[in-house]
Design an enzyme around this catalytic site. Structure first.
Site, mmCIF file in Angstrom:
data_model
loop_
_atom_site.group_PDB
_atom_site.id
_atom_site.type_symbol
_atom_site.label_atom_id
_atom_site.label_comp_id
_atom_site.label_asym_id
_atom_site.label_seq_id
_atom_site.Cartn_x
_atom_site.Cartn_y
_atom_site.Cartn_z
ATOM 1 N NE ARG A 1 -9.768 7.285 8.433
ATOM 2 C CZ ARG A 1 -10.063 6.256 9.238
ATOM 3 N NH1 ARG A 1 -9.323 5.159 9.202
ATOM 4 N NH2 ARG A 1 -11.092 6.319 10.056
ATOM 5 C CD GLU B 1 -9.913 3.305 2.318
ATOM 6 O OE1 GLU B 1 -8.883 3.369 2.984
ATOM 7 O OE2 GLU B 1 -11.018 2.996 2.792
ATOM 8 C CG HIS C 1 -10.293 0.709 5.676
ATOM 9 N ND1 HIS C 1 -10.384 2.060 5.433
ATOM 10 C CD2 HIS C 1 -10.127 0.587 7.027
ATOM 11 C CE1 HIS C 1 -10.288 2.729 6.579
ATOM 12 N NE2 HIS C 1 -10.136 1.857 7.567
HETATM 13 C C1 DGY Z 1 -11.244 3.379 12.221
HETATM 14 O O1 DGY Z 1 -11.966 2.998 13.157
HETATM 15 O O2 DGY Z 1 -10.890 4.545 12.093
HETATM 16 C C2 DGY Z 1 -10.806 2.335 11.267
HETATM 17 O O3 DGY Z 1 -10.182 2.816 10.149
HETATM 18 C C3 DGY Z 1 -11.979 1.440 10.906
HETATM 19 O O4 DGY Z 1 -11.479 0.173 10.947
#
Ligand code: DGY
Length: 324
Positions: A241, A270, A288
């Site tokens: 993240r 984002e 992402h």
């Molecule tokens: C998640 O599943 O947390 C990812 O970031 C999505 O690809």
């Protein structure tokens, strides 16, 4: 005959999953080609028994209240659930689920691909060709950094961290890791992985790859001080993240040569990207895409749909997230 439960899906999902949801209730899928605004999402969930949410949706007590007393489950189509206020939903008797397991290999592939893009300067090479700039092979041309014999530092040796470590072992890398708890002995021995305190990992690793969830403890875990602790020739890879890294401090560090390079699939705000990063050559960027394969995204949506169907039928959710 009792009314069928209303199921709200906040953004497009694969048709197989919609089909499954239709067996469980009346399905409404947002047709917007963007994330719904918080107001739009609040309006959309009114009267819902189930909400299938995306990682860009803020799901909190206010949203549950906007849905009303019928709400029984929120199925977040992601393994990460930092966008969901799990305790607030639990207080209201609403189950929360995520999608662990099904995206492990795809995300690890992308993390390793980005790692290679950064260490072997693939973006720079491609930009040079697309700009139609003259070039010719020579021994000093666009030299990158090899991985054989180097050390990969994994921050968070969960399923995805382990999958990245397996790939790194195949590339001849040594593994060190840090995390809240020690990995099982079998995992440590299969990966020949040594657990280190974070500061020592940062001092030791040639590449640091982040796989911890975003929590209040990991927000800006990699800040200016952490970046300064890394080796000058080291690389940072973030596929978890964005807010785990202080993006502004990273841009400073990349520009100053505090570290050699970075590879980012996720961003602090984002879909915005720190503009200074866009101007730097020593950072590989992707929007992402960690889990973005047809197979994986289908499995994620199907797992979310199965969770909804389970809860609406009175069964336990398959992959629940519990409040901590
Ligand atoms: C998640 O599943 O947390 C990812 O970031 C999505 O690809």
């Amino acid at each position: 005959m009792s009314e069928r439960p209303r199921i709200v899906v906040s953004r497009w999902i694969p048709e197989e999953a919609v089909k499954l949801l239709r067996e469980a209730g009346e399905v409404w899928v947002s047709e917007a080609d963007r994330a719904l605004t918080p107001e739009e999402l609040r309006d959309a969930v009114s009267g819902a028994a189930a909400v299938v949410s995306m990682l860009h949706d803020r799901v909190d007590g206010a949203l549950a209240d906007a849905a009303g007393p019928c709400l029984r489950v929120v199925a977040n189509v992601a393994v990460g659930y930092d966008n969901v206020d799990v305790p607030a939903l639990a207080e209201r008797g609403v189950a929360v689920t995520n999608t662990p397991g099904v995206l492990t290999e795809a995300t690890a592939d992308l993390a390793f691909g980005l790692l290679l893009a950064a260490t072997r300067r693939l973006g720079e090479g491609e930009r040079l060709l697309r700009a139609r700039r003259p070039w010719s092979f020579h021994l000093g041309f666009l030299l990158g950094t090899g991985l054989q014999g180097k050390t990969l530092g994994i921050v968070g040796l969960g399923q995805i961290g382990q999958a990245v470590a397996r790939r790194a072992r195949a590339f001849g890398m040594e593994i060190v890791y840090s995390g809240r708890s020690r990995a099982a002995a079998a995992v440590e021995s299969a990966l020949a992985a040594e657990r280190l305190p974070l500061r020592e990992l940062l001092r030791t690793a040639d590449v640091v790859s982040l796989h911890c969830p975003l929590t209040p403890d990991t927000r800006h875990l990699i800040d200016a001080e952490a970046l300064a602790a890394m080796k000058p020739g080291a690389f940072l890879v973030n596929t978890t993240r964005g807010p785990v890294v202080d993006e502004s401090a990273l841009a400073d560090a990349l520009r100053a040569g505090t570290i050699a390079g970075a590879a980012l699939d996720v961003f602090e705000r984002e879909p915005e990207v720190e503009p200074r990063l866009l101007d730097l050559d020593n950072v590989a960027l992707s929007p992402h895409l960690g889990s973005a394969t047809v197979e994986t995204r289908t499995e994620m949506a199907l797992l979310a749909a199965r969770n909804v169907a389970a809860v609406l039928s009175g069964a336990d959710p398959i992959t629940p997230v519990l409040p901590t």
